[in-house]
Motif scaffolding. Structure first.
Motif, PDB file in Angstrom:
ATOM      1  N   SER A  16      24.564 -34.286  49.992  1.00  0.00           N
ATOM      2  CA  SER A  16      24.511 -33.081  50.819  1.00  0.00           C
ATOM      3  C   SER A  16      23.070 -32.769  51.209  1.00  0.00           C
ATOM      4  O   SER A  16      22.789 -32.372  52.342  1.00  0.00           O
ATOM      5  CB  SER A  16      25.134 -31.907  50.059  1.00  0.00           C
TER       6      SER A  16
ATOM      7  N   TYR B 226      30.324 -29.734  54.491  1.00  0.00           N
ATOM      8  CA  TYR B 226      30.185 -30.016  53.066  1.00  0.00           C
ATOM      9  C   TYR B 226      30.390 -31.502  52.808  1.00  0.00           C
ATOM     10  O   TYR B 226      30.913 -32.237  53.655  1.00  0.00           O
ATOM     11  CB  TYR B 226      31.178 -29.195  52.238  1.00  0.00           C
TER      12      TYR B 226
ATOM     13  N   VAL C  60      27.397 -28.001  49.283  1.00  0.00           N
ATOM     14  CA  VAL C  60      27.036 -27.383  50.564  1.00  0.00           C
ATOM     15  C   VAL C  60      25.562 -27.004  50.540  1.00  0.00           C
ATOM     16  O   VAL C  60      25.136 -26.250  49.654  1.00  0.00           O
ATOM     17  CB  VAL C  60      27.879 -26.118  50.830  1.00  0.00           C
TER      18      VAL C  60
ATOM     19  N   ASN D 113      26.728 -26.600  44.595  1.00  0.00           N
ATOM     20  CA  ASN D 113      27.867 -27.502  44.390  1.00  0.00           C
ATOM     21  C   ASN D 113      28.894 -26.867  43.474  1.00  0.00           C
ATOM     22  O   ASN D 113      28.610 -25.908  42.751  1.00  0.00           O
ATOM     23  CB  ASN D 113      27.425 -28.870  43.874  1.00  0.00           C
TER      24      ASN D 113
ATOM     25  N   GLY E  99      35.758 -26.720  49.479  1.00  0.00           N
ATOM     26  CA  GLY E  99      34.673 -26.828  50.441  1.00  0.00           C
ATOM     27  C   GLY E  99      34.514 -25.559  51.260  1.00  0.00           C
ATOM     28  O   GLY E  99      33.395 -25.031  51.408  1.00  0.00           O
TER      29      GLY E  99
END
Length: 260
Positions: free
Chosen positions: A151, A195, A211, A225, A243
């Motif tokens: 991410s 995400y 994210v 997370n 998400g």
């Protein structure tokens, strides 16, 4: 070995770098290390390691266990990190929201920032049974093998991402070879859904969703997370549900910080 790549720069204090690498040899499951282990992990010669550990011991960064003839990290190391954590108002704002989500999904919610080729946790909230892996403040995970790391890579500017990938390739060639092929999917997922997901790095039976924040905080890309046991996946939409919930949490934090 980290010290194979010391910059050839007159301004770079290589002795200081070597001392810090000694401190970075410790891991949660290896709190006691001797000079032999330091030599093996840093590539430094015995005389240099002996001099560095003696100096770090005198300064309070290490403690010596005379019975085992090994070293532990000293309390001064913990004191060094406190000003950084205390200055991050993000943690105080996010913690109630993180607690709520952790309770809601019966999992672990964390915040991570980059440390070279790894992601280090600056806070966690955990609502899981005793068998779940313990991820606490200061724990680190390899970037390329985890949702939180991918991410970060997806959120970074292309040039910054490339620099990070090069560092990972040099420091962890085996890990890079095993996980680099997963990055295009992570970039696609982030661009499409906001995400990234991955089965847990420590425990494959766990689902991780991550994210990143839209804007840097204190010049850092900050990533949230959420990790849950895959046993909760009674429906195939679990990654999407977590998400979207995590995206909502991150956007709420950004509003509270005045970033939106």
């Amino acid at each position: 070995m980290r010290l194979n790549n010391i910059p050839q720069d007159k301004q770079f204090a290589s002795t200081l770098a070597k001392g810090l690498e000694i401190l970075l040899c410790f891991k949660p499951d290896e709190p006691l290390l001797g000079n032999k282990e330091f030599v093996a992990r840093t590539g430094l010669d015995k005389t240099t390691v002996s001099r560095l550990t003696y100096t770090l011991l005198q300064l309070g960064y290490l403690r010596h266990d005379a019975q085992l003839s090994k070293y532990r990290l000293g309390a001064l190391v913990l004191s060094m990190g406190y000003p950084l954590l205390a200055s991050m108002t993000l943690r105080q704002i996010a913690r109630p929201l993180m607690n709520n989500l952790a309770n809601e999904v019966h999992g672990t919610v964390g915040i991570g920032i980059r440390d070279r080729a790894e992601m280090v946790y600056m806070d966690t909230c955990r609502v899981e049974d005793g068998n779940a892996p313990l991820i606490d403040i200061g724990a680190s995970m390899p970037m390329l093998a985890t949702a939180i790391g991918r991410s970060w890579l997806a959120r970074a500017e292309p040039a910054e991402r490339e620099m990070a990938l090069n560092q990972i390739k040099v420091q962890y060639p085996k890990l890079f070879a095993e996980h680099a092929h997963n990055l295009p999917q992570a970039l696609h997922d982030f661009a499409t859904y906001g995400y990234c997901t991955n089965h847990g790095y420590i425990d494959r039976d766990r689902l991780a969703v991550a994210v990143p924040m839209t804007k840097p905080v204190n010049s850092e890309i900050v990533v949230f997370n959420c990790v849950v046991p895959s046993s909760q996946a009674t429906t195939p939409d679990l990654p999407q549900r977590i998400g979207l919930r995590l995206v909502t949490l991150v956007r709420s934090v950004e509003v509270a910080l005045g970033l939106r």
